[in-house]
Scaffold this motif. Structure first.
Motif, PDB file in Angstrom:
ATOM      1  N   ASP A 168      67.334  55.747  52.442  1.00  0.00           N
ATOM      2  CA  ASP A 168      66.360  54.694  52.736  1.00  0.00           C
ATOM      3  C   ASP A 168      66.728  53.357  52.090  1.00  0.00           C
ATOM      4  O   ASP A 168      65.949  52.411  52.098  1.00  0.00           O
ATOM      5  CB  ASP A 168      64.957  55.114  52.297  1.00  0.00           C
ATOM      6  CG  ASP A 168      64.885  55.400  50.804  1.00  0.00           C
ATOM      7  OD1 ASP A 168      65.952  55.438  50.145  1.00  0.00           O
ATOM      8  OD2 ASP A 168      63.768  55.599  50.294  1.00  0.00           O
ATOM      9  N   TYR A 202      62.268  50.116  58.898  1.00  0.00           N
ATOM     10  CA  TYR A 202      62.325  51.121  57.837  1.00  0.00           C
ATOM     11  C   TYR A 202      61.329  52.260  58.095  1.00  0.00           C
ATOM     12  O   TYR A 202      61.442  53.343  57.520  1.00  0.00           O
ATOM     13  CB  TYR A 202      62.056  50.486  56.467  1.00  0.00           C
ATOM     14  CG  TYR A 202      60.782  49.681  56.388  1.00  0.00           C
ATOM     15  CD1 TYR A 202      59.542  50.298  56.228  1.00  0.00           C
ATOM     16  CD2 TYR A 202      60.813  48.296  56.482  1.00  0.00           C
ATOM     17  CE1 TYR A 202      58.373  49.560  56.167  1.00  0.00           C
ATOM     18  CE2 TYR A 202      59.651  47.552  56.414  1.00  0.00           C
ATOM     19  CZ  TYR A 202      58.430  48.184  56.266  1.00  0.00           C
ATOM     20  OH  TYR A 202      57.267  47.449  56.213  1.00  0.00           O
ATOM     21  N   LYS A 203      60.341  52.021  58.969  1.00  0.00           N
ATOM     22  CA  LYS A 203      59.384  53.079  59.310  1.00  0.00           C
ATOM     23  C   LYS A 203      60.107  54.296  59.900  1.00  0.00           C
ATOM     24  O   LYS A 203      59.691  55.440  59.690  1.00  0.00           O
ATOM     25  CB  LYS A 203      58.364  52.561  60.323  1.00  0.00           C
ATOM     26  CG  LYS A 203      57.359  51.572  59.757  1.00  0.00           C
ATOM     27  CD  LYS A 203      56.354  51.177  60.822  1.00  0.00           C
ATOM     28  CE  LYS A 203      55.287  50.247  60.253  1.00  0.00           C
ATOM     29  NZ  LYS A 203      54.282  49.879  61.284  1.00  0.00           N
ATOM     30  N   ASN A 206      61.470  56.401  57.229  1.00  0.00           N
ATOM     31  CA  ASN A 206      60.393  57.190  56.647  1.00  0.00           C
ATOM     32  C   ASN A 206      60.058  58.414  57.497  1.00  0.00           C
ATOM     33  O   ASN A 206      59.875  59.520  56.977  1.00  0.00           O
ATOM     34  CB  ASN A 206      59.138  56.331  56.481  1.00  0.00           C
ATOM     35  CG  ASN A 206      59.296  55.251  55.427  1.00  0.00           C
ATOM     36  OD1 ASN A 206      60.187  55.322  54.585  1.00  0.00           O
ATOM     37  ND2 ASN A 206      58.439  54.247  55.463  1.00  0.00           N
ATOM     38  N   LYS A 211      58.476  60.992  55.141  1.00  0.00           N
ATOM     39  CA  LYS A 211      57.609  60.207  54.274  1.00  0.00           C
ATOM     40  C   LYS A 211      56.436  59.650  55.072  1.00  0.00           C
ATOM     41  O   LYS A 211      56.385  59.761  56.303  1.00  0.00           O
ATOM     42  CB  LYS A 211      58.383  59.044  53.653  1.00  0.00           C
ATOM     43  CG  LYS A 211      59.511  59.468  52.724  1.00  0.00           C
ATOM     44  CD  LYS A 211      60.162  58.227  52.123  1.00  0.00           C
ATOM     45  CE  LYS A 211      61.245  58.596  51.125  1.00  0.00           C
ATOM     46  NZ  LYS A 211      61.833  57.389  50.499  1.00  0.00           N
ATOM     47  N   THR A 212      55.491  59.027  54.366  1.00  0.00           N
ATOM     48  CA  THR A 212      54.409  58.331  55.039  1.00  0.00           C
ATOM     49  C   THR A 212      55.003  57.183  55.850  1.00  0.00           C
ATOM     50  O   THR A 212      55.818  56.415  55.341  1.00  0.00           O
ATOM     51  CB  THR A 212      53.411  57.762  54.013  1.00  0.00           C
ATOM     52  OG1 THR A 212      52.933  58.835  53.197  1.00  0.00           O
ATOM     53  CG2 THR A 212      52.239  57.096  54.710  1.00  0.00           C
ATOM     54  N   GLN A 215      54.937  53.653  54.457  1.00  0.00           N
ATOM     55  CA  GLN A 215      55.364  53.484  53.067  1.00  0.00           C
ATOM     56  C   GLN A 215      56.367  52.350  52.961  1.00  0.00           C
ATOM     57  O   GLN A 215      57.356  52.293  53.683  1.00  0.00           O
ATOM     58  CB  GLN A 215      55.987  54.779  52.544  1.00  0.00           C
ATOM     59  CG  GLN A 215      56.416  54.714  51.089  1.00  0.00           C
ATOM     60  CD  GLN A 215      56.924  56.069  50.595  1.00  0.00           C
ATOM     61  OE1 GLN A 215      56.527  57.099  51.115  1.00  0.00           O
ATOM     62  NE2 GLN A 215      57.803  56.045  49.610  1.00  0.00           N
ATOM     63  N   PRO A 217      59.403  50.060  51.680  1.00  0.00           N
ATOM     64  CA  PRO A 217      60.714  50.432  51.132  1.00  0.00           C
ATOM     65  C   PRO A 217      60.844  50.027  49.669  1.00  0.00           C
ATOM     66  O   PRO A 217      60.168  49.114  49.197  1.00  0.00           O
ATOM     67  CB  PRO A 217      61.690  49.638  52.007  1.00  0.00           C
ATOM     68  CG  PRO A 217      60.903  48.463  52.469  1.00  0.00           C
ATOM     69  CD  PRO A 217      59.498  48.972  52.652  1.00  0.00           C
TER      70      PRO A 217
END
Length: 277
Positions: A168, A202-203, A206, A211-212, A215, A217
């Motif tokens: 990430d 970046y979603k 995740n 991940k959520t 969330q 980064p």
């Protein structure tokens, strides 16, 4: 000669019929041909509680957003298989292909501007880039371009340091790509990062990592230089150079340079970037 009465009567009736027909004007009926017209088929509609809704997915006016929608699943699949951040793959695809509208993307399904390089046996298209009419790879489907992009990074030693980064860490990847020689544009990392943050790419990292979704980064102020392999020393080929002359310049061997760059022959092209140490 005497005319037969019946014959006379028949002729009389025929004359009356002809006179009555002649008093009317002739009528001609024509059928006008309708013009053929191509119509655009409307989206399928579904009635639901007297409310009409369409089954088609509305497209955004933003070409970048449309591109992300089209290729996010492919990018996440590649991340699962090859550990390359989906955000980085999408941002590179957007930047290199002009959101899918560039010539290489349209005519060759090449979304990452990958050139033929030595050993490529697939389809080819010629396009002006750093040099006139350079050779680029073609694919039957854009998804193959995404897979070749993954393999291109995974199989070349110059990018080995990138795979030591967290999946990430898109900022580290963006800067590492430039350090490893993926692009000559000095602002290449900033352009990738800007796209990732503007469109929240970046979603998709995740989602892939479980991940959520929303969330934020991690903030990484500086890329650790130690994350890039110390052996990376590059040389850009100029006119008149050969593998032999380059190997002598850096006190190494032709075979060692070929191994570092996955070269199958001694052929070089002007502007080609080689790892020499």
């Amino acid at each position: 000669m005497r005319m037969n009465y019946r014959h006379f009567f028949t002729l009389f009736l025929l004359g009356v019929f002809l006179v009555s027909c002649g008093s009317k004007s002739n009528v001609v009926t024509t059928k006008r041909k309708s013009k053929s017209r191509t119509t655009k088929q409307s989206p399928m509609v579904v009635k639901e509680n007297d409310k009409v809704t369409t089954t088609s997915t509305p497209r955004s006016a933003d070409n970048v957003a449309n591109y992300v929608e089209d290729f996010k699943d492919v990018a996440m699949q590649e991340m699962k298989l090859y550990k390359i951040p989906a955000s980085i793959t999408l941002a590179q695809g957007i930047l290199e292909s002009g959101s899918g509208s560039g010539r290489l993307a349209v005519e060759a399904n090449n979304h990452f501007g990958i050139k033929c390089h030595t050993g490529w046996t697939g389809g080819r298209i010629y396009h002006d880039d750093d040099e006139d009419q350079e050779c680029f790879r073609t694919y039957n489907n854009a998804n193959y371009s995404y897979r070749d992009h993954s393999l291109f990074l995974k199989d070349r030693p110059r990018y080995a340091g990138l795979f030591k980064l967290d999946e990430d860490d898109y900022k580290g990847w963006a800067k590492g790509l430039k350090t490893a020689g993926y692009a000559t544009d000095k602002r290449y990392p900033q352009k990738l990062i800007s796209l990732i943050e503007r469109y929240e790419l970046y979603k998709y990292d995740n989602i892939t990592l479980g991940k959520t979704v929303d969330q934020k980064p991690r903030i990484i102020e500086k890329v650790q230089e130690s994350t890039m392999p110390e052996l990376v020393k590059q040389h850009t080929v100029v006119k008149g150079e050969s593998l032999y002359s380059i190997s002598k310049k850096y006190s190494t061997t032709v075979e060692h340079i070929k191994k570092l760059n996955n070269l199958k022959s001694n052929d070089l092209s002007i502007g080609q970037v080689l790892i020499v140490k």
